[in-house]
Design an enzyme around this catalytic site. Structure first.
Site, PDB file in Angstrom:
ATOM      1  CG  ASP A  34      -0.398  -0.078   2.513  1.00 62.00           C
ATOM      2  OD1 ASP A  34       0.846  -0.133   2.616  1.00 62.00           O
ATOM      3  OD2 ASP A  34      -1.160  -0.078   3.498  1.00 62.00           O
ATOM      4  CB  SER A  35       4.585   1.735  -0.106  1.00 66.35           C
ATOM      5  OG  SER A  35       4.817   0.577  -0.887  1.00 66.35           O
ATOM      6  CD  GLU A  57       7.681   0.025   7.564  1.00 69.95           C
ATOM      7  OE1 GLU A  57       6.734  -0.727   7.232  1.00 69.95           O
ATOM      8  OE2 GLU A  57       7.849   1.162   7.083  1.00 69.95           O
TER       9      GLU A  57
HETATM   10  O1  KIV Z   1       3.557  -1.092   1.609  1.00 63.98           O
HETATM   11  C1  KIV Z   1       4.752  -1.428   1.675  1.00 63.98           C
HETATM   12  O2  KIV Z   1       5.561  -1.141   0.778  1.00 63.98           O
HETATM   13  C2  KIV Z   1       5.192  -2.180   2.844  1.00 63.98           C
HETATM   14  C3  KIV Z   1       6.668  -2.389   3.005  1.00 63.98           C
HETATM   15  C4  KIV Z   1       7.293  -1.133   3.429  1.00 63.98           C
HETATM   16  C5  KIV Z   1       6.964  -3.508   3.897  1.00 63.98           C
HETATM   17  O3  KIV Z   1       4.399  -2.576   3.626  1.00 63.98           O
END
Ligand code: KIV
Length: 290
Positions: free
Chosen positions: A70-71, A208
């Site tokens: 979701d990044s 994280e």
């Molecule tokens: O959404 C994402 O990219 C993540 C990673 C940072 C682990 O959850």
């Protein structure tokens, strides 16, 4: 000519052959393959990707797992947080990734409020990521309170990955993006959450922004792989956001990001050169015209 690295030589082909000489399609890694890497103590390589073009490059680099994180709310949609991301966004990007990569294990994020309100929501949305997106597994953020839902997902045949430490969907509750688990009580809480999630059936855990020593303790405690991002080098594998590791956003430099390339400069230089040649009418020349 650049020498191919061993990783490049290992990259799977579209068609390969089995022991009897039959042609078979390259096979996508499954949770069994991920657990085998863990059993062999081979560090697991995970990266985010959100589209066909990058997913294709990840296949050439033969990385183990693609996370459709979701990044994408940050790096694709330009939001400050992951909070606005919808299940439909994750499905759309998961489908694009799958078309570009035939070998990596495909893991998709359950976005904010797609599972927090009820287990039924969670189950239904996790099912959508598999049925409509084509993901092989889902990731969700949070600890012990999610365990009954995780258990139901696993019972329904949905592989689940946990995510502890800095869980970006809770950024407003944390009051920012800060290292988690620094004091003893927080560390004990995180260890208990990790154990509870494992007991509920997750097959992997993302950690994280937690101190390296705590991430090491979690990794020692569990019998499933841990994947770190800002969690030191004693986890079972690592994950980074692809734009970060390629150096595509020089405005964003948290300590845990290492830039393995500096594509921002390369891309801006190329775009400027294109602009200059268009303006001077040097492009297109005879070689690029019919
Ligand atoms: O959404 C994402 O990219 C993540 C990673 C940072 C682990 O959850």
């Amino acid at each position: 000519m650049t020498r191919p690295t061993s990783r490049r030589r290992m990259a799977p082909q579209t068609l390969t052959s089995d022991d009897e000489g039959n042609c078979i399609m390259a096979r996508r890694k499954t949770i069994r393959d991920i657990h085998q890497l863990y059993a062999d103590q081979t560090p697991i390589t995970m990266v985010t990707a959100y589209d066909f073009t990058f997913a294709r490059l990840v296949e050439k680099a033969a990385l183990d797992i693609i996370l459709i994180g979701d990044s994408l709310g940050n790096v694709i949609q330009g939001h400050d947080t992951t909070v606005p991301v919808e299940v439909d966004d994750i499905i759309y990007h998961t489908r694009a990734v799958i078309r570009g990569n035939r070998s990596a294990h495909i893991l998709s994020d359950l976005p904010f409020m797609s599972y927090q309100a009820s287990a039924e929501d969670g189950l239904r949305n996790a099912g959508r990521l598999l049925k409509e997106g084509g993901a092989q597994a889902v990731k969700l953020e949070g600890g012990e309170s999610l365990c009954p839902m995780v258990h139901r997902m696993v019972e329904a045949g949905i592989p689940v990955v946990g995510h502890l430490g800095l869980t970006p969907q809770s950024v407003h509750a944390f009051g920012g993006y800060r290292v988690q688990g620094r004091d003893d009580a927080a560390a004990e809480r995180l260890l208990a959450d990790a154990r509870a999630l494992q007991d509920a059936g997750i097959y992997m855990l993302v950690l994280e922004m937690v101190p390296a020593e705590l991430a090491h303790r979690v990794t020692e405690l569990l019998s499933i792989p841990t994947i770190g991002i800002g969690a030191g080098n004693q986890t079972s594998g690592q994950v980074l956001v692809i734009q970060d590791l390629l150096g595509m956003n020089t405005d964003f430099q948290p300590r845990f990001v290492k830039r393995f390339a500096h594509l921002e400069d390369t891309i801006v230089d190329a775009l400027s050169a294109y602009g200059d040649e268009v303006q001077s009418r040097a492009f297109p020349d005879d070689d690029h015209a019919y």
